[in-house]
Design a protein around this motif. Structure first.
Motif, mmCIF file in Angstrom:
data_model
loop_
_atom_site.group_PDB
_atom_site.id
_atom_site.type_symbol
_atom_site.label_atom_id
_atom_site.label_comp_id
_atom_site.label_asym_id
_atom_site.label_seq_id
_atom_site.Cartn_x
_atom_site.Cartn_y
_atom_site.Cartn_z
ATOM 1 N N ASP A 28 0.828 -1.202 0.000
ATOM 2 C CA ASP A 28 0.000 0.000 0.000
ATOM 3 C C ASP A 28 0.867 1.258 0.000
ATOM 4 O O ASP A 28 0.480 2.278 -0.574
ATOM 5 C CB ASP A 28 -0.911 0.027 1.237
ATOM 6 C CG ASP A 28 -2.096 -0.911 1.073
ATOM 7 O OD1 ASP A 28 -2.233 -1.492 -0.036
ATOM 8 O OD2 ASP A 28 -2.873 -1.069 2.028
ATOM 9 N N ALA A 29 2.015 1.146 0.630
ATOM 10 C CA ALA A 29 2.910 2.310 0.717
ATOM 11 C C ALA A 29 3.238 2.860 -0.677
ATOM 12 O O ALA A 29 2.909 4.011 -0.972
ATOM 13 C CB ALA A 29 4.167 1.952 1.496
ATOM 14 N N GLN A 61 -0.861 -13.296 -3.189
ATOM 15 C CA GLN A 61 -0.719 -13.809 -1.833
ATOM 16 C C GLN A 61 -0.600 -12.696 -0.809
ATOM 17 O O GLN A 61 -0.795 -12.919 0.381
ATOM 18 C CB GLN A 61 0.488 -14.725 -1.742
ATOM 19 C CG GLN A 61 0.154 -16.198 -1.903
ATOM 20 C CD GLN A 61 1.387 -17.034 -1.720
ATOM 21 O OE1 GLN A 61 2.075 -16.937 -0.718
ATOM 22 N NE2 GLN A 61 1.683 -17.856 -2.704
ATOM 23 N N GLY A 62 -0.223 -11.518 -1.305
ATOM 24 C CA GLY A 62 -0.171 -10.373 -0.399
ATOM 25 C C GLY A 62 1.219 -10.049 0.115
ATOM 26 O O GLY A 62 2.228 -10.538 -0.407
ATOM 27 N N ASP A 63 1.247 -9.247 1.164
ATOM 28 C CA ASP A 63 2.481 -8.631 1.637
ATOM 29 C C ASP A 63 3.555 -9.606 2.121
ATOM 30 O O ASP A 63 4.713 -9.224 2.266
ATOM 31 C CB ASP A 63 2.158 -7.606 2.733
ATOM 32 C CG ASP A 63 1.434 -6.386 2.165
ATOM 33 O OD1 ASP A 63 1.603 -6.124 0.956
ATOM 34 O OD2 ASP A 63 0.724 -5.702 2.910
ATOM 35 N N THR A 87 4.887 -11.844 0.499
ATOM 36 C CA THR A 87 5.803 -12.194 -0.600
ATOM 37 C C THR A 87 6.547 -10.993 -1.157
ATOM 38 O O THR A 87 7.157 -11.085 -2.228
ATOM 39 C CB THR A 87 5.020 -12.866 -1.742
ATOM 40 O OG1 THR A 87 4.047 -11.935 -2.241
ATOM 41 C CG2 THR A 87 4.325 -14.126 -1.294
ATOM 42 N N ILE A 88 6.523 -9.883 -0.438
ATOM 43 C CA ILE A 88 7.216 -8.679 -0.920
ATOM 44 C C ILE A 88 8.693 -8.964 -1.180
ATOM 45 O O ILE A 88 9.238 -8.592 -2.220
ATOM 46 C CB ILE A 88 7.054 -7.514 0.089
ATOM 47 C CG1 ILE A 88 5.613 -6.974 0.017
ATOM 48 C CG2 ILE A 88 8.047 -6.406 -0.202
ATOM 49 C CD1 ILE A 88 5.296 -5.910 1.050
ATOM 50 N N ASP A 89 9.331 -9.644 -0.233
ATOM 51 C CA ASP A 89 10.760 -9.935 -0.373
ATOM 52 C C ASP A 89 11.034 -10.778 -1.616
ATOM 53 O O ASP A 89 11.988 -10.541 -2.340
ATOM 54 C CB ASP A 89 11.285 -10.685 0.862
ATOM 55 C CG ASP A 89 11.491 -9.738 2.041
ATOM 56 O OD1 ASP A 89 11.025 -8.585 1.953
ATOM 57 O OD2 ASP A 89 12.111 -10.157 3.030
ATOM 58 N N LEU A 90 10.197 -11.768 -1.819
ATOM 59 C CA LEU A 90 10.370 -12.646 -2.977
ATOM 60 C C LEU A 90 10.217 -11.874 -4.271
ATOM 61 O O LEU A 90 10.976 -12.080 -5.231
ATOM 62 C CB LEU A 90 9.338 -13.776 -2.941
ATOM 63 C CG LEU A 90 9.597 -14.889 -1.931
ATOM 64 C CD1 LEU A 90 8.394 -15.816 -1.842
ATOM 65 C CD2 LEU A 90 10.844 -15.683 -2.362
ATOM 66 N N ARG A 91 9.234 -10.994 -4.290
ATOM 67 C CA ARG A 91 8.991 -10.222 -5.505
ATOM 68 C C ARG A 91 10.127 -9.246 -5.771
ATOM 69 O O ARG A 91 10.554 -9.064 -6.915
ATOM 70 C CB ARG A 91 7.639 -9.495 -5.403
ATOM 71 C CG ARG A 91 6.473 -10.454 -5.617
ATOM 72 C CD ARG A 91 5.150 -9.726 -5.553
ATOM 73 N NE ARG A 91 4.627 -9.628 -4.185
ATOM 74 C CZ ARG A 91 3.621 -8.849 -3.817
ATOM 75 N NH1 ARG A 91 3.041 -8.055 -4.707
ATOM 76 N NH2 ARG A 91 3.195 -8.835 -2.562
#
Lengths: 155, 155
Positions: free
Chosen positions: A124-125, B74-76, B78-82
């Motif tokens: 969201d940031a 999947q949401g937040d 997986t931020i690191d993976l992305r």
DNA sequence: CTAGAACTTGAAGTTAACTTTAAGTCAAGG
DNA sequence: CCTTGACTTAAAGTTAACTTCAAGTTCTAG
């Protein structure tokens, strides 16, 4: 020094079957054969193969490359045609370079996007950030990603 | 504003069958359907589609892109993976850029080669020219073309 | 209410560039 | 001479990314 198909393949870092396939497709009419029918690649054939490799990297099809090889074997009458071919290829490459540049900008933006998300703990940031808060160099690509291609965004 | 598959295809400049294929391959799980089963693309889906387009241009396979889409949904967590995925893609693009640069040098050389051949009326002119007579910026690539890759030419 | 354009799906077809397989031939070392 | 590994060919198989087809359904305009 002459090489068999296997030796030449190793030297170039490709599969021997690839060289045989190229030969079948008419890309290697210059390769001579032994009395027993075995391909004998000469040292000077390496240049042909390197050029073929470069043309492939430039995105040319086997068919197009064969046309070039055929022209080259026809001799000096086809110099103009060959020059025209490489000039056209120059334009194609410029186009490819511009596209690659653009793709890179997108990936840079996405890296920034997920770095920002990582810091905040949520996408969201970056996703909901105002355009003015987005680093200047990403603003254009962000706008572009959010609209269909060719859609003018200037009001 | 929502779009049918045909409208969205037109907007993006791709075939409708391509979008249906992408959907079948799991690239468009975010596209909603009408009660009758017709795909309804939303304005905000354009961004997804643009990103898919860019990833394709970067040389990623449908399968790789699907992985990304799945992670994003999947949401937040997986931020690191992305982020890692786009960082890796950055490296791939750098590599591609370097290769394209090199291919361009080869084509530039070939243009010079055939311009010189054209002036002289024969390819013997550039072909048999001494290295010292060749314009400085083409010497390296000329040497490279004439030897197998990875073959050091410095004596 | 109905015609027709555009939508749906699954399945089959296409294309390029190889790769693999099968059956046989060549060439170098012992 | 004989083995063995690399070579030969034609033909079939593979893969990715679509595209086309066939049969049926949905939506919109009159």
């Amino acid at each position: 020094m002459v090489y068999t198909v296997g030796e030449m393949a190793k030297l170039l870092g490709v599969a021997a079957s690839t060289l045989r396939y190229y030969d079948k497709e008419g890309l290697l009419p210059f390769v001579e054969r032994s009395s027993g029918g075995i391909r004998m690649f000469r040292e000077s054939d390496i240049e042909w193969l390197q050029v073929i490799g470069c043309m492939k990297k430039a995105g040319m099809s086997i068919k197009d490359i064969r046309q070039y090889i055929e022209m080259a074997l026809q001799g000096d009458d086809t110099i103009d045609l060959r020059l025209a071919m490489f000039r056209r290829q120059q334009e194609v490459l410029k186009q490819q370079m511009a596209e690659l540049q653009h793709t890179m900008e997108m990936v840079d933006y996405k890296c920034w996007y997920y770095e920002t998300a990582k810091e905040a703990g949520t996408v969201d940031a970056p996703q909901k950030m105002e355009l003015a808060e987005v680093p200047e160099r990403f603003r254009k690509i962000r706008q572009e990603l959010r609209t269909a291609p060719g859609t003018a965004t200037t009001i």
